[in-house]
Design a protein around this motif. Structure first.
Motif, PDB file in Angstrom:
ATOM      1  N   THR A   1       4.178  -3.219  -6.793  1.00 47.35           N
ATOM      2  CA  THR A   1       3.059  -2.634  -7.351  1.00 47.35           C
ATOM      3  C   THR A   1       2.814  -1.846  -5.942  1.00 47.35           C
ATOM      4  O   THR A   1       2.734  -2.466  -4.864  1.00 47.35           O
ATOM      5  CB  THR A   1       1.987  -3.634  -7.732  1.00 47.35           C
ATOM      6  OG1 THR A   1       2.242  -4.192  -8.803  1.00 47.35           O
ATOM      7  CG2 THR A   1       0.610  -3.073  -8.068  1.00 47.35           C
ATOM      8  N   VAL A   2       2.543  -0.634  -6.053  1.00 49.35           N
ATOM      9  CA  VAL A   2       2.131   0.007  -5.250  1.00 49.35           C
ATOM     10  C   VAL A   2       0.656   0.627  -5.315  1.00 49.35           C
ATOM     11  O   VAL A   2       0.303   1.273  -6.325  1.00 49.35           O
ATOM     12  CB  VAL A   2       2.950   1.403  -4.570  1.00 49.35           C
ATOM     13  CG1 VAL A   2       2.453   2.090  -3.548  1.00 49.35           C
ATOM     14  CG2 VAL A   2       4.675   0.983  -4.615  1.00 49.35           C
ATOM     15  N   SER A   3      -0.464   0.088  -4.287  1.00 51.76           N
ATOM     16  CA  SER A   3      -1.758   0.495  -4.357  1.00 51.76           C
ATOM     17  C   SER A   3      -1.978   1.839  -3.819  1.00 51.76           C
ATOM     18  O   SER A   3      -1.355   2.162  -2.560  1.00 51.76           O
ATOM     19  CB  SER A   3      -2.402  -0.418  -3.899  1.00 51.76           C
ATOM     20  OG  SER A   3      -2.260  -0.745  -2.572  1.00 51.76           O
TER      21      SER A   3
ATOM     22  N   ASN B   1       4.760   5.259  -3.184  1.00 51.37           N
ATOM     23  CA  ASN B   1       3.658   5.853  -3.814  1.00 51.37           C
ATOM     24  C   ASN B   1       3.496   5.260  -4.967  1.00 51.37           C
ATOM     25  O   ASN B   1       4.247   4.566  -5.505  1.00 51.37           O
ATOM     26  CB  ASN B   1       3.698   7.406  -3.849  1.00 51.37           C
ATOM     27  CG  ASN B   1       5.069   7.607  -4.708  1.00 51.37           C
ATOM     28  OD1 ASN B   1       5.110   7.339  -5.782  1.00 51.37           O
ATOM     29  ND2 ASN B   1       5.832   8.408  -4.243  1.00 51.37           N
ATOM     30  N   PRO B   2       2.118   5.236  -5.590  1.00 47.74           N
ATOM     31  CA  PRO B   2       1.794   4.525  -6.866  1.00 47.74           C
ATOM     32  C   PRO B   2       2.694   4.755  -8.101  1.00 47.74           C
ATOM     33  O   PRO B   2       2.704   3.857  -8.862  1.00 47.74           O
ATOM     34  CB  PRO B   2       0.321   5.027  -7.143  1.00 47.74           C
ATOM     35  CG  PRO B   2      -0.307   5.345  -5.800  1.00 47.74           C
ATOM     36  CD  PRO B   2       1.035   5.773  -5.021  1.00 47.74           C
ATOM     37  N   GLU B   3       3.456   5.945  -7.893  1.00 49.28           N
ATOM     38  CA  GLU B   3       4.329   6.131  -9.118  1.00 49.28           C
ATOM     39  C   GLU B   3       5.471   5.249  -9.105  1.00 49.28           C
ATOM     40  O   GLU B   3       6.428   5.270 -10.193  1.00 49.28           O
ATOM     41  CB  GLU B   3       4.595   7.835  -8.999  1.00 49.28           C
ATOM     42  CG  GLU B   3       3.454   8.620  -9.533  1.00 49.28           C
ATOM     43  CD  GLU B   3       2.490   8.997  -8.405  1.00 49.28           C
ATOM     44  OE1 GLU B   3       1.329   8.737  -8.627  1.00 49.28           O
ATOM     45  OE2 GLU B   3       2.794   8.806  -7.228  1.00 49.28           O
TER      46      GLU B   3
ATOM     47  N   GLN C   1       0.870  -1.202  -0.029  1.00 51.93           N
ATOM     48  CA  GLN C   1      -0.051  -0.021   0.205  1.00 51.93           C
ATOM     49  C   GLN C   1       1.029   1.336  -0.069  1.00 51.93           C
ATOM     50  O   GLN C   1       2.038   1.264   0.438  1.00 51.93           O
ATOM     51  CB  GLN C   1      -0.915   0.001   1.295  1.00 51.93           C
ATOM     52  CG  GLN C   1      -1.921  -0.993   1.143  1.00 51.93           C
ATOM     53  CD  GLN C   1      -3.046  -0.763   2.371  1.00 51.93           C
ATOM     54  OE1 GLN C   1      -2.684  -0.248   3.315  1.00 51.93           O
ATOM     55  NE2 GLN C   1      -4.181  -1.167   2.037  1.00 51.93           N
ATOM     56  N   ALA C   2      -0.039   2.155  -0.595  1.00 48.38           N
ATOM     57  CA  ALA C   2       1.081   3.621  -0.345  1.00 48.38           C
ATOM     58  C   ALA C   2       1.491   3.835   0.949  1.00 48.38           C
ATOM     59  O   ALA C   2       0.593   3.625   1.746  1.00 48.38           O
ATOM     60  CB  ALA C   2       0.149   4.871  -0.873  1.00 48.38           C
ATOM     61  N   GLY C   3       2.662   4.554   1.273  1.00 52.49           N
ATOM     62  CA  GLY C   3       2.976   4.608   2.335  1.00 52.49           C
ATOM     63  C   GLY C   3       3.870   3.554   3.047  1.00 52.49           C
ATOM     64  O   GLY C   3       4.820   3.629   3.922  1.00 52.49           O
ATOM     65  N   GLY C   4       3.790   2.299   2.355  1.00 54.15           N
ATOM     66  CA  GLY C   4       4.565   1.156   3.089  1.00 54.15           C
ATOM     67  C   GLY C   4       5.990   1.070   2.429  1.00 54.15           C
ATOM     68  O   GLY C   4       6.615   2.212   1.729  1.00 54.15           O
ATOM     69  N   SER C   5       6.546   0.006   2.836  1.00 49.63           N
ATOM     70  CA  SER C   5       8.032  -0.194   2.553  1.00 49.63           C
ATOM     71  C   SER C   5       8.126  -1.639   1.900  1.00 49.63           C
ATOM     72  O   SER C   5       7.481  -2.693   2.127  1.00 49.63           O
ATOM     73  CB  SER C   5       8.763  -0.145   3.789  1.00 49.63           C
ATOM     74  OG  SER C   5       8.933   1.148   4.334  1.00 49.63           O
ATOM     75  N   LEU C   6       9.154  -2.013   1.047  1.00 46.00           N
ATOM     76  CA  LEU C   6       9.503  -3.038   0.493  1.00 46.00           C
ATOM     77  C   LEU C   6      11.319  -3.102   0.675  1.00 46.00           C
ATOM     78  O   LEU C   6      11.722  -2.073   0.384  1.00 46.00           O
ATOM     79  CB  LEU C   6       9.164  -3.416  -0.599  1.00 46.00           C
ATOM     80  CG  LEU C   6       7.725  -3.855  -0.890  1.00 46.00           C
ATOM     81  CD1 LEU C   6       7.602  -3.912  -2.429  1.00 46.00           C
ATOM     82  CD2 LEU C   6       7.664  -5.347  -0.304  1.00 46.00           C
TER      83      LEU C   6
END
Length: 126
Positions: free
Chosen positions: A123-125, A86-88, A12-17
């Motif tokens: 993929t960032v939702s 972010n989704p971008e 999700q947006a704001g998350g990390s990987l």
């Protein structure tokens, strides 16, 4: 050298990987490594790079302050820690390598690199 990128997924947006790039070969410590990303219909885009000792890193303006590239030469690994996603940031992420020295410059073009991994999808939702 052979490269294998992993660690992509849905976040999700704001998350990390954290992406990982595993390299084969005994001379990995003599290779600079770059991370690139690509979305369909667009050119492959520089994200970050790290030189052979890990103390020289470079970032695209779009990820500066959010992404951190690091390497562990003893384990033949390079990492890309991504936060505040972010989704971008949605793209297929690739790691790439080329021979370099400690005095090498900043390699930011895809054509600067000779070896590529297969890519991992992020993929960032929203």
């Amino acid at each position: 050298v052979q490269l294998q990128a992993s660690g992509g997924g849905l976040v999700q947006a704001g998350g990390s990987l954290r992406l990982s790039c595993a390299a084969s070969g005994r001379t990995f410590s003599t290779y600079a490594v770059g991370w690139f990303r690509q979305v369909p219909g667009k050119e492959r885009e520089f994200v970050a790079s790290v030189l052979i000792r890990g103390d020289q890193t470079y970032y695209a303006d779009s990820v500066k302050g959010r992404f951190t590239v690091s390497r562990d030469n003893a384990e033949n690994m390079v990492y890309l820690q991504m936060s505040s996603l972010n989704p971008e940031d949605t793209a297929v992420y690739y790691c790439a390598a080329r021979r370099a020295t400690h005095y090498s410059g900043h390699y930011w073009r895809p054509t600067d690199y000779d070896y590529w991994g297969q890519g991992t999808l992020v993929t960032v939702s929203s």
